[in-house]
Scaffold this active site. Structure first.
Site: not given
Length: 230
Positions: A158-160, A162-163
């Site tokens: 999710a972090y990667l 969105s980034k």
């Protein structure tokens, strides 16, 4: 208090003004401190007023840092801050989108929730703040937007994701805003443990926030190994 504020308002006409989101801790606070030490006046965008005041109280000696309320997932909050900056300062020279969340380790959230919340802050929040502040940025002689991208490595979906969306946005916004003279760049946090990594990331952000008219736009910057060694 009012006398101090009046003096600050006058000073702001001669010094660059930056808004840093997610500025109460971590990379956001480190970037804000680095810019303040370079003589930039800083608006600390913080969702928590208490944490914002605590961060401002610990500012470097001689630095100008003022906490302002900002929730990048709340359009009303963004609009209210835009109006405050317009009314009290008249322009914005630098925007650093450093607000971020990393929720992949949250077992209490379903996968859909992790992704939706991650995108809401890390990508959509940055897009919304940039768009809202654009009329103020175009009043600057050298407007710059710096987006905090993903730390290299890692496997947090999710972090990667969105980034990655924020990186794509960085390139798209650079092309869209070229005619307005607004430079938009992304930086990758430096993968060093503890304060050393924060300092290196902050220095990288400072360089791209203070670009001159001939500086690049639409780039993704990483600190050079030699610079880290020094």
């Amino acid at each position: 208090m009012r006398q101090d504020r009046t003096r600050q308002d006058r000073t702001c006409q001669d010094r660059r003004l930056a808004l840093v989101t997610g500025a109460h801790r971590g990379p956001g606070l480190a970037i804000a401190s680095a810019l303040a030490q370079a003589g930039v006046q800083i608006l600390l965008g913080c969702r928590s007023r208490e944490r914002g005041h605590a961060a401002a109280a610990a500012r470097p000696e001689g630095a100008w840092m003022e906490p302002v309320h900002l929730d990048v997932t709340d359009d009303w909050s963004i609009a209210a801050l835009r109006e405050l900056v317009r009314r009290e300062y008249g322009r914005l020279d630098i925007l650093v989108n450093a607000a971020e969340v990393a929720l992949d380790a949250r077992d209490d959230l379903l996968p859909r929730e992790r992704f939706e919340r991650s995108f809401a802050v890390n990508a959509t929040g940055a897009a919304a703040v940039t768009e809202a502040m654009l009329p103020l940025l175009t009043r600057s002689e050298a407007p710059c937007v710096v987006n905090l991208l993903a730390t290299p490595g890692g496997g947090a979906p999710a972090y990667l994701a969105s980034k990655a969306a924020l990186e794509a946005l960085t390139r798209a916004e650079a092309a869209r805003l070229k005619g307005l003279g607004v430079k938009v760049n992304g930086i990758r946090p430096v993968s060093l443990p503890g304060p050393a990594g924060l300092r290196a990331t902050a220095e990288l952000a400072r360089r791209y926030a203070l670009l001159g008219p001939d500086g690049p736009s639409g780039t993704v910057a990483m600190a050079e190994p030699l610079a880290l060694a020094g």
